[in-house]
Scaffold this motif. Sequence first.
Motif, short mmCIF file in Angstrom:
data_model
loop_
_atom_site.label_atom_id
_atom_site.label_comp_id
_atom_site.label_asym_id
_atom_site.label_seq_id
_atom_site.Cartn_x
_atom_site.Cartn_y
_atom_site.Cartn_z
N GLU A 126 4.36 2.61 -8.34
CA GLU A 126 3.53 2.65 -8.38
C GLU A 126 2.67 2.39 -9.72
N SER A 174 -3.77 6.07 -0.13
CA SER A 174 -4.31 5.08 -0.20
C SER A 174 -5.26 4.27 0.40
N ARG A 223 1.04 -1.84 0.13
CA ARG A 223 -0.37 -0.13 0.14
C ARG A 223 0.23 1.51 0.17
N LEU A 224 0.04 2.46 -0.75
CA LEU A 224 1.42 3.24 -1.04
C LEU A 224 0.56 4.56 -0.58
N LYS A 262 -0.56 2.78 -12.01
CA LYS A 262 -1.34 3.97 -12.24
C LYS A 262 -2.41 3.08 -13.66
N ALA A 321 1.55 -1.34 -4.80
CA ALA A 321 2.89 -1.85 -5.71
C ALA A 321 2.93 -2.74 -5.33
N SER A 330 -3.65 7.12 -10.03
CA SER A 330 -2.68 6.59 -8.96
C SER A 330 -4.06 4.77 -8.55
N GLY A 350 -2.86 3.82 -6.53
CA GLY A 350 -2.13 3.35 -4.57
C GLY A 350 -1.74 1.69 -4.00
#
Length: 151
Positions: free
Chosen positions: A95, A15, A11-12, A97, A56, A52, A54
């Motif tokens: 990320e 998010s 989770r980035l 997207k 990776a 995005s 959110g």
Amino acid sequence: MSNPFVVEIKRLPGSDGLPLPQKMSELASGFDLHAAIEEPMTLAPGERALVSAGFALAMPAELEAQIRPRSGLAFKHGITALNSPGTIDADYRGEVKVLLINHGQEPFVIERGERIAQMVFQLVPQVNLTEVEELGATVRGAGGFGHTGTR
């Protein structure tokens, strides 16, 4: 059923509070992706934007992830993924997207957390390309771009 592949997901920032990608039914092939945006985003007709998701990923070398449109958004609003399917390679760690475009007639507002696309995992075979002087013949030959039909 064979053992599933393990795909790590991170989770980035931005998010928080949003669901991670998830299947919406037991036999769905795609994981729905949610818009990890702070404020609503309006796509005018003909406009495109990177949105995005959110997170990776880290996945095994045997896999790729494909980003595909959601049929409901495409049918109801003309919203689709521009480079469909978009490919996420196994060695990409950035990320995720989604490149969305509005092919509809009206502006479309993307809300935070809205389901914007789906992600489908596919096996990627190991392939060795071999240069040759001639290719084997087929009935079709070099015919393409409508060669096999009238439309």
